[in-house]
Design an enzyme around this catalytic site. Structure first.
Site, mmCIF file in Angstrom:
data_model
loop_
_atom_site.group_PDB
_atom_site.id
_atom_site.type_symbol
_atom_site.label_atom_id
_atom_site.label_comp_id
_atom_site.label_asym_id
_atom_site.label_seq_id
_atom_site.Cartn_x
_atom_site.Cartn_y
_atom_site.Cartn_z
ATOM 1 N N LEU A 32 -65.577 -6.439 1.095
ATOM 2 C CA LEU A 32 -64.363 -7.254 0.935
ATOM 3 C C LEU A 32 -63.572 -7.376 2.229
ATOM 4 C CD1 LEU A 32 -63.093 -6.079 -2.572
ATOM 5 C CD2 LEU A 32 -64.798 -7.814 -2.000
ATOM 6 N N HIS A 33 -62.925 -8.531 2.356
ATOM 7 C CA HIS A 33 -62.065 -8.814 3.513
ATOM 8 C C HIS A 33 -60.829 -9.536 2.994
ATOM 9 C CE1 HIS A 33 -63.709 -12.807 2.965
ATOM 10 N NE2 HIS A 33 -64.935 -12.354 3.184
ATOM 11 N N HIS A 36 -61.197 -12.251 0.240
ATOM 12 C CA HIS A 36 -61.305 -11.752 -1.141
ATOM 13 C C HIS A 36 -59.939 -11.280 -1.648
ATOM 14 C CE1 HIS A 36 -65.502 -10.813 0.434
ATOM 15 N NE2 HIS A 36 -65.781 -11.513 -0.654
ATOM 16 N N GLN A 60 -79.510 -14.778 -6.453
ATOM 17 C CA GLN A 60 -79.019 -15.910 -5.663
ATOM 18 C C GLN A 60 -79.447 -15.843 -4.203
ATOM 19 O OE1 GLN A 60 -74.827 -14.788 -6.515
ATOM 20 N NE2 GLN A 60 -74.426 -15.441 -4.410
ATOM 21 N N GLY A 146 -63.175 -19.034 -3.952
ATOM 22 C CA GLY A 146 -62.727 -19.515 -2.653
ATOM 23 C C GLY A 146 -63.228 -20.908 -2.331
ATOM 24 N N LYS A 148 -63.808 -21.716 0.556
ATOM 25 C CA LYS A 148 -64.771 -21.489 1.646
ATOM 26 C C LYS A 148 -66.189 -21.853 1.172
ATOM 27 C CE LYS A 148 -67.254 -18.470 4.438
ATOM 28 N NZ LYS A 148 -68.330 -18.167 3.574
ATOM 29 N N ASP A 149 -66.498 -21.481 -0.086
ATOM 30 C CA ASP A 149 -67.794 -21.838 -0.670
ATOM 31 C C ASP A 149 -67.569 -23.083 -1.525
ATOM 32 O OD1 ASP A 149 -69.493 -19.446 0.194
ATOM 33 O OD2 ASP A 149 -67.700 -18.515 -0.625
ATOM 34 N N SER A 182 -65.859 -13.976 6.300
ATOM 35 C CA SER A 182 -67.073 -13.873 5.490
ATOM 36 C C SER A 182 -67.596 -12.454 5.616
ATOM 37 C CB SER A 182 -68.125 -14.852 6.018
ATOM 38 O OG SER A 182 -69.406 -14.502 5.517
ATOM 39 N N SER A 183 -68.169 -11.949 4.545
ATOM 40 C CA SER A 183 -68.761 -10.600 4.615
ATOM 41 C C SER A 183 -69.847 -10.562 5.682
ATOM 42 C CB SER A 183 -69.361 -10.228 3.265
ATOM 43 O OG SER A 183 -68.388 -10.361 2.262
#
Ligand code: AMP
Length: 277
Positions: A32-33, A36, A60, A146, A148-149, A182-183
């Site tokens: 997590l960052h 998240h 996935q 998010g 982001k995705d 991003s992770s």
């Protein structure tokens, strides 16, 4: 904060604590960052009882090495979640999530055939399967994802139309130089990390200039800007209608997003920007 490993424990806790509450759910793969954490913050503002999951979903990943190397930082993750007000964390193993052979396959009406769907075959089948299973287990009222995705968010909104879950998209959180958090960023070699700001910088440039040139020229220009240093390889630059994800080849008075996927050495990064709204 309560930590549970099985869906049975999770459901027991939910029955006890949240029977009359609005349950907000934040599914994650851990590492997590602040991106998240911002989803947890949105959940805290918009729901009463916050459930997060940490589950690196094997179905996935279309690349076994990506799955093997995916960062795992569980101790830190738990600290972050607790600090941000998460109530319950579900950290299952694969069997607990895939305990039956039900198929959650849905026809995604073409949303999964472009961009990530084209370059990561099977990826969205895995995403839809796991999100459907997690929704079935947690039974949230609201779920937070998010922007982001971006393509993932569109697909989840689409599948949730037939479910009783409100999907809330949350803005992309960025590092100080603009790189989308991003992770996978922690896997970037230093020389790539230093230059990675160029991805967002190119998207910002696109947002400022997109009407001045053709769609194709804009795509080429973004690619040139990202690859100029010789470090990055662009997998795709696509400009799509925001709701249907259909690629456009001329400008339209519709909401559009510009999406990119870039290899920084072995690490694959994605980002996107809304162009006209
Ligand atoms: P992941 O753990 O990568 O599967 O991501 C879990 C959730 O966090 C997804 O809904 C992502 O879209 C979201 N997320 C990941 N990175 C960011 C970011 N930089 N800003 C906002 N949300 C993010």
């Amino acid at each position: 904060m309560i930590v549970v490993k099985t869906r049975a424990e999770l459901q027991e806790r939910l029955n006890e604590a949240a029977a009359k509450s609005v349950i907000g759910f934040v599914p994650t793969m851990g590492a997590l960052h602040s991106g998240h954490c911002s989803l947890i913050d949105f959940a805290v503002e918009n729901a009463d009882y916050i459930v997060a999951s940490i589950f690196v979903n094997p179905t996935q990943f279309n690349d076994a090495n990506d799955l093997k190397n995916y960062p795992r930082t569980i101790e830190n993750d738990l600290k972050y979640l607790e600090q941000h007000g998460c109530d319950l964390v579900y950290i299952p193993d694969v069997e607990d999530v895939y305990h039956d052979k039900r198929s959650f396959f849905v026809d995604l009406n073409g949303l999964d055939t472009v961009m990530e769907g084209e370059f990561r075959p099977g990826h969205f089948d895995g995403v839809v399967d796991v999100v459907s299973r997690l929704f079935d287990i947690v039974k949230p009222d609201k779920a937070f994802f998010g922007e982001k995705d971006f393509q993932q968010l569109s697909i989840i909104k689409y599948i949730a139309e037939s479910l009783d879950v409100e999907i809330i998209g949350c803005p992309t959180v960025r590092e100080s130089d603009g790189l989308a958090m991003s992770s996978r960023n922690m896997l970037l070699e230093e020389n790539y990390r230093k230059q990675a700001f160029v991805i967002y910088k190119s998207l910002i440039w696109a947002k400022k200039n997109y009407r001045k040139i053709t769609v194709n020229d804009l795509k080429k220009e973004i690619e040139n800007r990202i690859t100029k240093s010789g470090k990055f390889i662009v997998e795709y630059v696509n400009i799509v209608e925001s709701d249907t994800l259909v690629s456009i080849d001329e400008w339209k008075d519709k909401n559009i997003n510009c999406c990119v996927a870039v290899y920084a050495g072995k690490v694959r990064l994605i980002d996107n920007i809304k162009l006209n709204y």
